[in-house]
Design an enzyme around this catalytic site. Structure first.
Site, PDB file in Angstrom:
ATOM      1  N   GLU A  98       0.812  -1.567   0.034  1.00 17.22           N
ATOM      2  CA  GLU A  98      -0.351   0.017   0.068  1.00 17.22           C
ATOM      3  C   GLU A  98       0.759   1.336   0.326  1.00 17.22           C
ATOM      4  O   GLU A  98       2.169   1.667   0.377  1.00 17.22           O
ATOM      5  CB  GLU A  98      -0.998  -0.183   1.356  1.00 17.22           C
ATOM      6  CG  GLU A  98      -1.365   1.118   1.676  1.00 17.22           C
ATOM      7  CD  GLU A  98      -2.850   1.264   0.497  1.00 17.22           C
ATOM      8  OE1 GLU A  98      -2.411   2.104  -0.395  1.00 17.22           O
ATOM      9  OE2 GLU A  98      -3.923   1.846   0.873  1.00 17.22           O
ATOM     10  N   ASP A  99       0.314   2.345  -0.628  1.00 18.85           N
ATOM     11  CA  ASP A  99       1.210   3.977  -0.796  1.00 18.85           C
ATOM     12  C   ASP A  99       1.314   4.146   0.714  1.00 18.85           C
ATOM     13  O   ASP A  99       1.954   4.649   1.169  1.00 18.85           O
ATOM     14  CB  ASP A  99       0.651   4.797  -1.430  1.00 18.85           C
ATOM     15  CG  ASP A  99      -1.069   5.124  -1.793  1.00 18.85           C
ATOM     16  OD1 ASP A  99      -1.629   3.969  -0.235  1.00 18.85           O
ATOM     17  OD2 ASP A  99      -1.193   6.115  -1.901  1.00 18.85           O
ATOM     18  N   ASP A 102      -2.574   6.130   7.354  1.00 18.06           N
ATOM     19  CA  ASP A 102      -2.788   7.452   7.917  1.00 18.06           C
ATOM     20  C   ASP A 102      -3.860   7.278   8.602  1.00 18.06           C
ATOM     21  O   ASP A 102      -3.365   6.417   9.842  1.00 18.06           O
ATOM     22  CB  ASP A 102      -3.731   8.422   6.807  1.00 18.06           C
ATOM     23  CG  ASP A 102      -3.976   9.802   6.999  1.00 18.06           C
ATOM     24  OD1 ASP A 102      -3.231   9.877   8.580  1.00 18.06           O
ATOM     25  OD2 ASP A 102      -4.253  10.712   6.620  1.00 18.06           O
ATOM     26  N   PHE A 151       0.592  16.391   3.606  1.00 18.88           N
ATOM     27  CA  PHE A 151      -0.063  16.174   2.727  1.00 18.88           C
ATOM     28  C   PHE A 151       0.945  15.734   1.638  1.00 18.88           C
ATOM     29  O   PHE A 151       1.766  16.721   0.832  1.00 18.88           O
ATOM     30  CB  PHE A 151      -1.328  16.858   1.842  1.00 18.88           C
ATOM     31  CG  PHE A 151      -2.489  15.711   1.220  1.00 18.88           C
ATOM     32  CD1 PHE A 151      -3.131  14.878   1.861  1.00 18.88           C
ATOM     33  CD2 PHE A 151      -2.532  15.751  -0.354  1.00 18.88           C
ATOM     34  CE1 PHE A 151      -3.758  14.124   0.910  1.00 18.88           C
ATOM     35  CE2 PHE A 151      -2.766  14.557  -1.523  1.00 18.88           C
ATOM     36  CZ  PHE A 151      -3.552  14.126  -0.910  1.00 18.88           C
ATOM     37  N   ARG A 164       0.876  12.522  -9.304  1.00 16.97           N
ATOM     38  CA  ARG A 164       1.126  10.470  -9.451  1.00 16.97           C
ATOM     39  C   ARG A 164       3.188  10.434 -10.312  1.00 16.97           C
ATOM     40  O   ARG A 164       3.361   8.796  -9.472  1.00 16.97           O
ATOM     41  CB  ARG A 164      -0.029   9.313 -10.486  1.00 16.97           C
ATOM     42  CG  ARG A 164      -1.102   9.283  -9.357  1.00 16.97           C
ATOM     43  CD  ARG A 164      -2.207   8.414  -9.991  1.00 16.97           C
ATOM     44  NE  ARG A 164      -3.108   8.303  -9.652  1.00 16.97           N
ATOM     45  CZ  ARG A 164      -3.654   8.233  -7.909  1.00 16.97           C
ATOM     46  NH1 ARG A 164      -3.011   7.628  -6.796  1.00 16.97           N
ATOM     47  NH2 ARG A 164      -5.102   7.951  -7.768  1.00 16.97           N
TER      48      ARG A 164
HETATM   49  P1  5GP Z   1      -6.859   5.452   5.809  1.00 17.09           P
HETATM   50  O1  5GP Z   1      -7.114   4.575   5.783  1.00 17.09           O
HETATM   51  O2  5GP Z   1      -5.071   5.212   6.478  1.00 17.09           O
HETATM   52  O3  5GP Z   1      -6.746   6.813   6.360  1.00 17.09           O
HETATM   53  O4  5GP Z   1      -6.201   6.487   4.589  1.00 17.09           O
HETATM   54  C1  5GP Z   1      -5.333   6.268   3.547  1.00 17.09           C
HETATM   55  C2  5GP Z   1      -5.574   6.636   2.145  1.00 17.09           C
HETATM   56  O5  5GP Z   1      -5.457   8.046   2.176  1.00 17.09           O
HETATM   57  C3  5GP Z   1      -4.305   6.479   1.237  1.00 17.09           C
HETATM   58  O6  5GP Z   1      -4.569   4.754   0.533  1.00 17.09           O
HETATM   59  C4  5GP Z   1      -4.428   7.314   0.658  1.00 17.09           C
HETATM   60  O7  5GP Z   1      -5.426   7.676  -0.377  1.00 17.09           O
HETATM   61  C5  5GP Z   1      -5.230   8.994   1.328  1.00 17.09           C
HETATM   62  N1  5GP Z   1      -4.165   9.494   2.254  1.00 17.09           N
HETATM   63  C6  5GP Z   1      -4.126   9.814   2.858  1.00 17.09           C
HETATM   64  N2  5GP Z   1      -2.612  10.828   3.100  1.00 17.09           N
HETATM   65  C7  5GP Z   1      -2.512  11.177   1.934  1.00 17.09           C
HETATM   66  C8  5GP Z   1      -1.346  11.985   1.456  1.00 17.09           C
HETATM   67  O8  5GP Z   1      -0.349  12.810   2.486  1.00 17.09           O
HETATM   68  N3  5GP Z   1      -1.389  11.555   0.033  1.00 17.09           N
HETATM   69  C9  5GP Z   1      -1.790  11.476  -0.549  1.00 17.09           C
HETATM   70  N4  5GP Z   1      -1.750  11.058  -1.489  1.00 17.09           N
HETATM   71  N5  5GP Z   1      -2.963  10.131   0.293  1.00 17.09           N
HETATM   72  C10 5GP Z   1      -2.971   9.915   1.292  1.00 17.09           C
END
Ligand code: 5GP
Length: 174
Positions: A98-99, A102, A151, A164
């Site tokens: 996963e990227d 958060d 972000f 991207r």
């Molecule tokens: P979570 O469910 O852990 O809150 O969020 C994960 C998703 O939030 C990631 O897969 C991504 O799509 C988005 N996300 C959270 N922080 C960032 C960020 O700093 N940059 C980007 N591009 N996406 C983020």
């Protein structure tokens, strides 16, 4: 948010070094086994492409696409599977790539779903970890870089589909 206003936090070279290290750890941990690597679209496509090229174990690759109903910069907590993997993972060693993590909501949802399919083992490899922002508990097995709030875009990560393709990881300057 304006993606033109950004600063580099990890260069292409720094990312490449870290990806090599992660791949070396993964190769060692799964020595003698075959891995199913599941990439989470779209953000993880570049990280996955790099990591699998450095793995020294055989692997098969599949992708999942999740939808989260929220704004382009934060998830709302309601997740659904938009595109599922094609292969069966029952009895297999599985690594989810996963990227970024958060709040942890996306990954904990996904882990619950995949665990129900009874893989032999299930681990996670995330490029970035905003560990201080968790709303639900989630700990990745392999982490590229921990990062603070803010972000980020680049290396597969977008803001509203922009950024991207940037080779470096950048933070948007507010
Ligand atoms: P979570 O469910 O852990 O809150 O969020 C994960 C998703 O939030 C990631 O897969 C991504 O799509 C988005 N996300 C959270 N922080 C960032 C960020 O700093 N940059 C980007 N591009 N996406 C983020």
């Amino acid at each position: 948010m304006d993606i033109m206003k950004r600063e580099i936090i990890f260069t292409k070279q720094q990312i490449d070094e870290r990806v090599r290290e992660l791949a070396a750890c993964i190769s060692l941990d799964y020595e003698g086994r075959e891995l199913i690597v599941i990439g989470i679209l779209k953000g993880a496509f570049m990280f996955l492409a790099d990591i699998v090229r450095y793995l020294r174990i055989p692997c098969r690759i599949d992708f999942m696409w999740l939808s989260s109903y929220g704004t382009s910069s934060s998830s709302s907590g309601k997740i659904a599977i938009k595109k599922d993997i094609e292969m069966s993972i029952a009895g297999k060693d599985v690594l989810v790539v996963e990227d970024i993590v958060d709040t942890g909501i996306t990954m904990s949802f996904l882990m619950d779903r995949l665990r129900q399919r009874q893989p032999r083992s299930l681990k996670t490899c995330v490029f970035l970890d905003k560990y201080e922002r968790r709303k639900v508990p989630f700990k990745a097995d392999y982490v590229g870089f921990p990062i603070d709030d803010g972000f980020v875009v680049g290396y597969g990560l977008d803001f509203d589909e922009q950024g991207r393709s940037l080779p470096d990881l950048c933070r948007i300057i507010e």
